[in-house]
Design a protein around this motif. Structure first.
Motif, PDB file in Angstrom:
ATOM      1  N   GLY A   1       9.112   1.819  12.448  1.00 29.03           N
ATOM      2  CA  GLY A   1       9.321   0.437  12.008  1.00 29.03           C
ATOM      3  C   GLY A   1       9.621  -0.480  13.186  1.00 29.03           C
TER       4      GLY A   1
ATOM      5  N   ILE B   1      -5.487  -1.220   8.038  1.00 27.20           N
ATOM      6  CA  ILE B   1      -5.986  -0.549   6.830  1.00 27.20           C
ATOM      7  C   ILE B   1      -7.153  -1.355   6.281  1.00 27.20           C
TER       8      ILE B   1
ATOM      9  N   ASN C   1      -7.298   3.007   9.183  1.00 23.40           N
ATOM     10  CA  ASN C   1      -6.971   3.697   7.940  1.00 23.40           C
ATOM     11  C   ASN C   1      -7.831   3.144   6.816  1.00 23.40           C
ATOM     12  N   LYS C   2      -8.300   4.033   5.952  1.00 24.13           N
ATOM     13  CA  LYS C   2      -8.942   3.600   4.705  1.00 24.13           C
ATOM     14  C   LYS C   2      -7.849   3.723   3.663  1.00 24.13           C
ATOM     15  N   LEU C   3      -7.624   2.665   2.906  1.00 25.98           N
ATOM     16  CA  LEU C   3      -6.532   2.701   1.933  1.00 25.98           C
ATOM     17  C   LEU C   3      -6.635   3.945   1.058  1.00 25.98           C
ATOM     18  N   ILE C   4      -5.505   4.656   0.948  1.00 25.35           N
ATOM     19  CA  ILE C   4      -5.391   5.713  -0.060  1.00 25.35           C
ATOM     20  C   ILE C   4      -4.661   5.031  -1.227  1.00 25.35           C
TER      21      ILE C   4
ATOM     22  N   THR D   1       6.581   6.488  14.805  1.00 27.86           N
ATOM     23  CA  THR D   1       6.410   5.247  14.058  1.00 27.86           C
ATOM     24  C   THR D   1       7.637   5.099  13.168  1.00 27.86           C
TER      25      THR D   1
ATOM     26  N   HIS E   1       2.604   1.140  15.574  1.00 23.81           N
ATOM     27  CA  HIS E   1       3.065   0.016  14.758  1.00 23.81           C
ATOM     28  C   HIS E   1       1.809  -0.788  14.452  1.00 23.81           C
ATOM     29  N   ASN E   2       1.421  -0.836  13.196  1.00 18.85           N
ATOM     30  CA  ASN E   2       0.125  -1.434  12.848  1.00 18.85           C
ATOM     31  C   ASN E   2       0.240  -2.908  12.477  1.00 18.85           C
TER      32      ASN E   2
ATOM     33  N   LEU F   1       1.556  11.629   5.975  1.00 19.37           N
ATOM     34  CA  LEU F   1       3.010  11.546   5.832  1.00 19.37           C
ATOM     35  C   LEU F   1       3.388  12.121   4.472  1.00 19.37           C
TER      36      LEU F   1
ATOM     37  N   TYR G   1       0.814  -1.222   0.000  1.00 20.43           N
ATOM     38  CA  TYR G   1       0.000   0.000   0.000  1.00 20.43           C
ATOM     39  C   TYR G   1       0.840   1.260   0.000  1.00 20.43           C
TER      40      TYR G   1
ATOM     41  N   ASP H   1      -2.024  -3.992  10.466  1.00 21.82           N
ATOM     42  CA  ASP H   1      -2.483  -3.757   9.082  1.00 21.82           C
ATOM     43  C   ASP H   1      -3.660  -4.608   8.630  1.00 21.82           C
TER      44      ASP H   1
ATOM     45  N   TYR I   1      11.546   3.751   7.688  1.00 21.71           N
ATOM     46  CA  TYR I   1      12.648   2.822   8.007  1.00 21.71           C
ATOM     47  C   TYR I   1      12.099   1.413   8.130  1.00 21.71           C
TER      48      TYR I   1
ATOM     49  N   ALA J   1       8.821   7.761  10.227  1.00 18.99           N
ATOM     50  CA  ALA J   1      10.041   7.592   9.432  1.00 18.99           C
ATOM     51  C   ALA J   1       9.957   6.325   8.588  1.00 18.99           C
TER      52      ALA J   1
ATOM     53  N   ARG K   1       8.600  -8.559   6.229  1.00 21.54           N
ATOM     54  CA  ARG K   1       8.573  -8.839   7.684  1.00 21.54           C
ATOM     55  C   ARG K   1       7.240  -9.493   8.006  1.00 21.54           C
TER      56      ARG K   1
HETATM   57  N1  SAM Z   1       7.728   2.607   8.388  1.00 19.74           N
HETATM   58  C1  SAM Z   1       6.958   2.540   9.562  1.00 19.74           C
HETATM   59  C2  SAM Z   1       6.108   1.321   9.650  1.00 19.74           C
HETATM   60  O1  SAM Z   1       5.699   0.790   8.631  1.00 19.74           O
HETATM   61  O2  SAM Z   1       5.833   0.890  10.762  1.00 19.74           O
HETATM   62  C3  SAM Z   1       6.130   3.775   9.816  1.00 19.74           C
HETATM   63  C4  SAM Z   1       5.390   4.496   8.731  1.00 19.74           C
HETATM   64  S1  SAM Z   1       4.067   3.624   7.929  1.00 19.74           S
HETATM   65  C5  SAM Z   1       3.756   4.700   6.601  1.00 19.74           C
HETATM   66  C6  SAM Z   1       2.698   3.732   9.033  1.00 19.74           C
HETATM   67  C7  SAM Z   1       1.373   3.154   8.610  1.00 19.74           C
HETATM   68  O3  SAM Z   1       0.756   3.983   7.621  1.00 19.74           O
HETATM   69  C8  SAM Z   1       1.357   1.787   7.970  1.00 19.74           C
HETATM   70  O4  SAM Z   1       1.454   0.753   8.896  1.00 19.74           O
HETATM   71  C9  SAM Z   1      -0.013   1.771   7.293  1.00 19.74           C
HETATM   72  O5  SAM Z   1      -0.986   1.251   8.174  1.00 19.74           O
HETATM   73  C10 SAM Z   1      -0.285   3.258   7.023  1.00 19.74           C
HETATM   74  N2  SAM Z   1      -0.304   3.545   5.572  1.00 19.74           N
HETATM   75  C11 SAM Z   1       0.753   3.626   4.750  1.00 19.74           C
HETATM   76  N3  SAM Z   1       0.378   3.877   3.484  1.00 19.74           N
HETATM   77  C12 SAM Z   1      -0.971   3.954   3.489  1.00 19.74           C
HETATM   78  C13 SAM Z   1      -1.946   4.183   2.476  1.00 19.74           C
HETATM   79  N4  SAM Z   1      -1.627   4.338   1.204  1.00 19.74           N
HETATM   80  N5  SAM Z   1      -3.254   4.208   2.841  1.00 19.74           N
HETATM   81  C14 SAM Z   1      -3.593   4.025   4.142  1.00 19.74           C
HETATM   82  N6  SAM Z   1      -2.717   3.801   5.138  1.00 19.74           N
HETATM   83  C15 SAM Z   1      -1.419   3.752   4.822  1.00 19.74           C
END
Ligand code: SAM
Ligand code: DTB
Ligand code: SF4
Length: 344
Positions: free
Chosen positions: A155, A215, A245-248, A153, A175-176, A314, A82, A178, A125, A123, A191
């Motif tokens: 990683g 998500i 989260n709703k997927l973007i 957040t 930390h999701n 983000l 995603y 997902d 990472y 971040a 992972r």
């Molecule tokens: N890199 C770290 C991690 O994955 O734990 C932190 C940042 S990551 C972008 C944080 C969360 O943003 C993801 O676990 C996911 O749930 C959400 N996310 C990322 N891209 C997304 C998208 N396109 N639509 C909705 N949620 C999203």
């Protein structure tokens, strides 16, 4: 289907909805069948139950306001299907290395002035390296000194890293999970689900609050949504914050053509999260730009009581601050004072 509130002399009241008995006590022993039964309730019963529980734990008109900042953007080695920040997908995201402490502090000051009570550092990472963690700890100290709650957040965490963050004053670690354990491997290969549970365990052990959700709209089934919420509600302690989260759908990612999730299914998932984890803040997280005001209002009625405020998440867009202000005014909502709610 009958819906009946029962006063239990001296103990918390309980709500009978069909064959389910619900109350506002946090319990970790939900069965997957129970979660499925809650998810499948007639919509009006589900919303009533969620509101009934919400009102016992929170001011129903208060919404916690967080602000996100991407402190390191893009070029992430992970393959989350995603995510616009994975190095594997050509999404046009502008990359930048770790920001300076001064720039982060400035952004946090602006966020506070705009009404945020929590500032979240994100971040891209796989996990932070020691030098990076040192710099981020500096940022956390600076944000905390402004009187904001802090969240990060970054990683996966290694042994000792959660303690380092806690010592810097980090309140929440995001930390999701997902999605469900079954669906997860279709979305992330670099992972595992258990890696994620391990990081959550480290965060809890270090005494920080957990922000963990998922998500919707990645092509998963209702049963996967049941699985995700069941997983969250049976963690040793409920996450204090649950982002939904709703997927973007981001062009260039493998999920760019995903079918939009039914808005009512999103409302249902929020109501189920509220019922299963009564004392958690449930955040209507990414994807609000694609929701009508009416659908957002239904999400708040279903028990969502936290949002990200500010025009960027983000890397993706979030509603204009003016639009949020006007929505709050129309719904009679107000920002929550920090530390409110039964879970704090
Ligand atoms: N890199 C770290 C991690 O994955 O734990 C932190 C940042 S990551 C972008 C944080 C969360 O943003 C993801 O676990 C996911 O749930 C959400 N996310 C990322 N891209 C997304 C998208 N396109 N639509 C909705 N949620 C999203
Ligand atoms: C969460 O569950 N959602 C936020 C936060 N935690 C870090 C992130 C949403 C990211 C949306 C895509 C983007 O802005 O790049
Ligand atoms: Fe990297 Fe996090 Fe995006 Fe996955 S969700 S690719 S770990 S930034």
């Amino acid at each position: 289907m009958s819906t009946q509130a029962i006063e239990m002399g001296g103990t918390l009241p309980c709500l009978e909805v069909g064959s389910l008995r619900l109350d506002a006590v946090a319990r970790q022993d939900w069965t997957r069948e129970e979660v499925r039964d809650v998810f499948d309730l007639p919509f009006n019963d589900l919303l009533f139950a969620a509101q009934w529980i919400h009102r016992q734990c929170f001011d129903p008109n208060a919404v916690q306001i967080s602000r996100l900042l991407s402190i390191k953007t893009g070029a992430c080695p992970e393959d989350c299907a995603y995510c616009p920040q994975s190095i594997r997908y050509d999404t046009g995201v502008e990359r930048h290395e770790l920001m300076s402490v001064a720039a982060v502090t400035e952004a946090a000051r602006d966020a506070k002035a705009a009404g945020a009570t929590r500032f979240c550092l994100g971040a891209a990472y796989r996990g932070p390296k020691p030098k990076q963690l040192e710099e981020i700890s500096e940022m956390i100290r600076a944000v905390k000194a402004l009187g904001l709650e802090t969240c990060a957040t970054l990683g996966m965490l290694k042994d000792g890293q959660a303690e380092e963050l806690a010592a810097a004053g980090l309140d929440y670690y995001n930390h999701n999970l997902d999605s469900s354990r079954e669906f997860y491997p279709q979305i992330i290969g670099t992972r595992t689900f258990d890696d994620r549970l391990d990081t959550l365990e480290k965060v809890r052990t270090a005494g920080m609050k957990v922000c963990c959700g998922g998500i919707l709209g990645m092509g998963e089934t209702r049963e996967d949504r049941v699985g995700l919420l069941h997983e969250l509600a049976t963690l040793p302690i409920h996450p204090q914050s649950v982002p939904i989260n709703k997927l973007i759908p981001i062009p260039g990612t493998p999920l760019e053509d995903s079918d939009d999730i039914d808005g009512l299914e999103l409302v249902r998932a929020i109501a189920v999260a509220r019922i299963l984890m009564p004392q958690a803040h449930v955040r209507l997280s990414a994807g609000r730009t694609q929701l009508s005001d009416e659908l957002q209002a239904l999400c708040f009625a279903a028990g969502a009581n936290s949002i990200f405020h500010g025009e960027k998440l983000l890397t993706a867009d979030n509603p204009d601050t003016d639009a949020d202000q006007s929505l709050f005014a129309r719904l009679g909502l107000h920002g929550e004072e920090p530390g409110c709610g039964a879970g704090n």
